[in-house]
Design an enzyme around this catalytic site. Structure first.
Site, mmCIF file in Angstrom:
data_model
loop_
_atom_site.group_PDB
_atom_site.id
_atom_site.type_symbol
_atom_site.label_atom_id
_atom_site.label_comp_id
_atom_site.label_asym_id
_atom_site.label_seq_id
_atom_site.Cartn_x
_atom_site.Cartn_y
_atom_site.Cartn_z
ATOM 1 C CG HIS A 1 -3.375 3.887 5.870
ATOM 2 N ND1 HIS A 1 -3.587 4.197 7.197
ATOM 3 C CD2 HIS A 1 -3.823 4.952 5.163
ATOM 4 C CE1 HIS A 1 -4.145 5.393 7.276
ATOM 5 N NE2 HIS A 1 -4.294 5.872 6.053
ATOM 6 C CG ASN B 1 -7.381 8.223 9.337
ATOM 7 O OD1 ASN B 1 -6.981 7.141 8.928
ATOM 8 N ND2 ASN B 1 -7.359 9.321 8.593
ATOM 9 N NE ARG C 1 -3.925 -1.840 2.603
ATOM 10 C CZ ARG C 1 -3.965 -3.161 2.812
ATOM 11 N NH1 ARG C 1 -2.840 -3.836 3.015
ATOM 12 N NH2 ARG C 1 -5.120 -3.795 2.813
ATOM 13 C CG PHE D 1 -4.590 11.908 -0.496
ATOM 14 C CD1 PHE D 1 -4.643 12.047 0.882
ATOM 15 C CD2 PHE D 1 -4.224 10.673 -1.017
ATOM 16 C CE1 PHE D 1 -4.345 10.987 1.726
ATOM 17 C CE2 PHE D 1 -3.924 9.601 -0.184
ATOM 18 C CZ PHE D 1 -3.979 9.761 1.195
ATOM 19 N NE ARG E 1 -3.903 -3.542 6.521
ATOM 20 C CZ ARG E 1 -3.093 -2.492 6.292
ATOM 21 N NH1 ARG E 1 -3.592 -1.263 6.340
ATOM 22 N NH2 ARG E 1 -1.809 -2.676 6.026
ATOM 23 N NE ARG F 1 -10.517 8.187 2.065
ATOM 24 C CZ ARG F 1 -10.948 7.762 3.257
ATOM 25 N NH1 ARG F 1 -11.806 8.499 3.977
ATOM 26 N NH2 ARG F 1 -10.537 6.609 3.732
ATOM 27 N NE ARG G 1 -3.408 -3.020 -1.492
ATOM 28 C CZ ARG G 1 -3.737 -4.058 -0.726
ATOM 29 N NH1 ARG G 1 -2.808 -4.892 -0.312
ATOM 30 N NH2 ARG G 1 -4.984 -4.273 -0.374
ATOM 31 C CE1 TYR H 1 -8.963 3.674 1.161
ATOM 32 C CE2 TYR H 1 -9.266 5.803 0.108
ATOM 33 C CZ TYR H 1 -8.880 5.054 1.203
ATOM 34 O OH TYR H 1 -8.400 5.677 2.332
#
Length: 711
Positions: free
Chosen positions: A91, A164, A88, A177, A128, A374, A385, A378
């Site tokens: 995070h 968060n 990632r 960002f 997580r 976002r 990923r 994501y």
């Protein structure tokens, strides 16, 4: 000036020599050298199109939703999402666990979401926790905001609440960002520092972007160095919507509060843990769950009716703002418990894929410009990923409810689809699968019908322009010792910044606009003069908010607190039995620590097994220390490890119990007695007092005295 250069110059000065000025001049020249490849060049897209506004995404009206046609935002975010594989980008350092969520009664008055309105259902979840800046191999206890992401496997589909442990973020618009993360990450020319914000690029960025002031204040507070992950709050950050069965919408902010209370490390402790046990947080969470000490949080919401959207002195869509609880109290809507560790870290914790766009009927978005970005970012990240569009079929990401559609093939396809028709409408398969109207029982998702009427525009709403009043509110709401730690954190972080003008800008143009006293304390520590801007301060609608201080969250019990009991030969075995029985009753954890791992003998020659040796199980991993009684004072006085153990625990403001003649150690170690140093012959006479001290976690009144003890 780097640390090596500081050390060399200090040594030269002590030796009576003059530092090499030519070397310093060269160093200064290198620091001040401008970026050469882009000097006098326009900012463009990768296609060479000049960019007129790199600060705002394209929106439908000044407070409208972000538009998909914003090719500048999409190119910037897409490139950012694919910068690193497979770890990632942010995070990366995380740990997770399984559990369940259970709703309270009465939530149907807010939402039609099934998992929130049926208290008989235990919805499976995966949580997580993570740090933001560091890679997978970094330490747990660095100063950083913690990610707190929850995947709810509901009967209506997966819902991801990706939050968060701070309720605000550093930028207001998602187009910024990538800039923020580039600034906070290790500096690209040398790939250091790892897992830390104490460097030039971070402070250069935030000192130039005042909207970050509030989030930076949270990052400089004790919230950013939590004692463990069981004792942190969580926040959804953004304003979302609840939609009820009558299609009435309300604004909502998510909060989750630990039953375990809030607790933090002290800075010296955090640094030592990063070296002695970089896995401290993940180890603590794993062991607590294995021992049946299941962490629990209460999920609550702040509800704002749509007609009250503009009734505050801040904008609900601004992710750098909170709603103080004095203005809108938190309504509890359920609880969740973590009760099962993962079976395989990679298959579960590493492969889990969160996305704020994973929602279910009864929930919806707002036009928060950071949230809007976002929603795109994501999924795009997971494609890179996890290797393709079928990441939802990986077991940890797979919904527990059935899912059917006409999406086919792609890398890592695990399903064997049947039939000829992979389109809709079709007649070959009688048009299955088909849409389910939103109005039907267990109906389909339908976006809330918000009216949008505005020009396509790149502009920040004027209602987003106040950057300092809530940062001031946060600082002024903290307890005195928490404020001191904020001063210390800014001082430490800025002392690592090599360019003086960045330090000065942060103190004189940011901190001075937040709180004059804060700015002057930091300025004095760094040798920076501070202007008095108090007359220009815009005050928040309230002066203090009680729940912003960690002191407002003291747990009712000491479940999971860890106590080190230091023992030597000739220890009183009966005392140890008393302590262990008490700890079992209180659900606390006691470890008997010996000079070496070999057993010791009690005062009646009983064999007492060790749980660990003192040098390998340092005081920094415990919440309190007991030095047991017995005919062994001389052995203790001759043991440098034990004496250091007690000094370190005292320095870190932990309760210490001296039993029997061990009270003499206070004088021997030159420690000042206080409410946290308990002297008693019989442990039973101090057990309740120790419990209360453990609930409050630290002896804050000791801090000024403890600072004189060497680290």
């Amino acid at each position: 000036m780097n640390d090596d250069l500081k050390d060399n110059n200090t040594k030269s000065a002590l030796a009576g020599n003059t530092p090499d000025k030519s070397n310093q001049t060269e160093k200064t020249r290198q620091l001040d050298q401008a970026r050469s490849d882009a000097t006098d060049e326009a900012l463009t897209t990768n296609q060479g199109v000049k960019i007129a506004d790199n600060q705002n995404s394209l929106k439908a009206g000044v407070r409208g939703s972000t538009l998909l046609e914003d090719f500048i935002l999409r190119e910037k975010i897409t490139h950012f999402d694919h910068e690193r594989i497979p770890e990632r980008i942010v995070h990366a350092r995380g740990v997770g666990a399984h559990g369940y969520f259970q709703a309270y009664e009465g939530n149907e008055r807010f939402t039609k979401a099934g998992f929130l309105t049926d208290p008989s259902i235990q919805t499976p979840i995966f949580v997580r926790f993570s740090t933001v800046q560091g890679p997978r191999g970094s330490a747990d206890t660095v100063r950083d905001i913690r990610g707190f992401a929850i995947k709810f496997y509901t009967q209506e589909g997966n819902f991801d609440l990706v939050g968060n442990n701070a309720p605000v973020f550093f930028v207001q618009d998602g187009i910024k960002f990538p800039d923020f993360v580039h600034a906070v990450k290790p500096e690209p020319h040398r790939e250091i520092p790892t897992g830390a914000t104490a460097h030039d690029t971070f402070w250069d960025f935030v000192s130039l972007v005042p909207e970050s002031a509030h989030a930076v204040m949270w990052a400089m507070s004790d919230r950013a160095i939590p004692r463990n992950l069981r004792s942190i709050q969580g926040f959804g950050v953004h304003t979302f919507r609840f939609v009820d069965a009558h299609e009435k919408a309300r604004f909502v902010k998510f909060h989750w509060t630990p039953k375990q209370g809030l607790s933090a490390l002290v800075w010296d402790e955090a640094q030592k843990l990063a070296g002695k046990d970089p896995d401290f947080h993940r180890r603590d969470l794993y062991e607590a769950i294995e021992q049946g000490l299941y962490p629990e949080w209460e999920l609550g919401v702040q509800i704002v009716e749509e007609e009250d959207e503009m009734s505050f002195d801040f904008d609900l869509l601004d992710p750098t703002k909170i709603i103080p609880e004095e203005l809108v109290p938190i309504t509890p809507i359920g609880k969740f418990v973590l009760n099962r560790n993962v079976d395989n870290f990679f298959a579960e914790t590493e492969q889990i894929a969160f996305c704020p766009g994973h929602i279910v009927p009864g929930l919806d978005f707002t036009n928060d410009p950071l949230l809007q970005a976002r929603l795109f970012s994501y999924t795009d990240t997971q494609l890179s990923r996890l290797g393709g569009p079928n990441f939802h079929q990986i077991p940890i990401n797979k919904p527990v409810c059935p899912f059917h559609n006409n999406q086919r093939d792609g890398i890592h396809q695990h399903q064997i689809h049947k039939g000829q028709a992979s389109y809709q409408p079709n007649s070959i398969d009688n048009n299955w699968p088909i849409e389910i109207p939103a109005a039907a029982q267990n109906g389909g998702f339908e976006s809330y019908q918000e009216r949008i009427d505005g020009h396509k525009i790149r502009q920040r709403s004027e209602s987003f322009s106040d950057h300092f009043s809530q940062a001031r509110l946060y600082y002024q709401s903290l307890a005195a010792h928490e404020q001191k730690h904020v001063v210390d954190a800014y001082t430490f972080e800025l002392s690592k910044v090599q360019r003086p003008h960045i330090r000065e800008r942060e103190v004189q143009e940011v901190l001075a606009n937040i709180d004059t006293d804060l700015a002057k304390q930091v300025g004095q520590n760094l040798g920076i003069e501070v202007p008095d801007l108090k007359e220009n301060f815009k005050q928040a609608s309230i002066e203090k908010s009680e729940k912003l201080s960690m002191q407002a969250f003291i747990p009712e019990d000491i479940q999971g607190r860890k106590i080190a009991v230091l023992i030597h030969d000739k220890v009183n075995a009966e005392t140890l039995r008393t302590i262990i029985n008490w700890s079992i009753q209180e659900n606390a954890i006691v470890h008997l620590l010996t000079p070496m791992l070999a057993p010791v003998k009690g005062s009646r020659d009983e064999v007492i097994t060790s749980d660990g040796m003192q040098k390998a199980e340092p005081s920094i991993i415990y919440d309190a220390v007991v030095i047991a009684d017995g005919d062994n004072l001389d052995a203790v006085l001759a043991d440098g490890v034990t004496k250091h153990y007690l000094l370190e625990a005292y320095k870190h403001l932990k309760p210490i119990v001296f039993l029997g003649n061990k009270a003499e150690l206070l004088d021997q170690l030159d420690l000042v007695p206080d409410e946290g140093t308990l002297l008693q012959d019989d442990f039973r006479h101090v057990a309740e007092k120790l419990k209360q001290l453990l609930r409050h976690h630290r002896v804050w009144a000791r801090e000024a005295v403890a600072e004189a003890i060497p680290a």
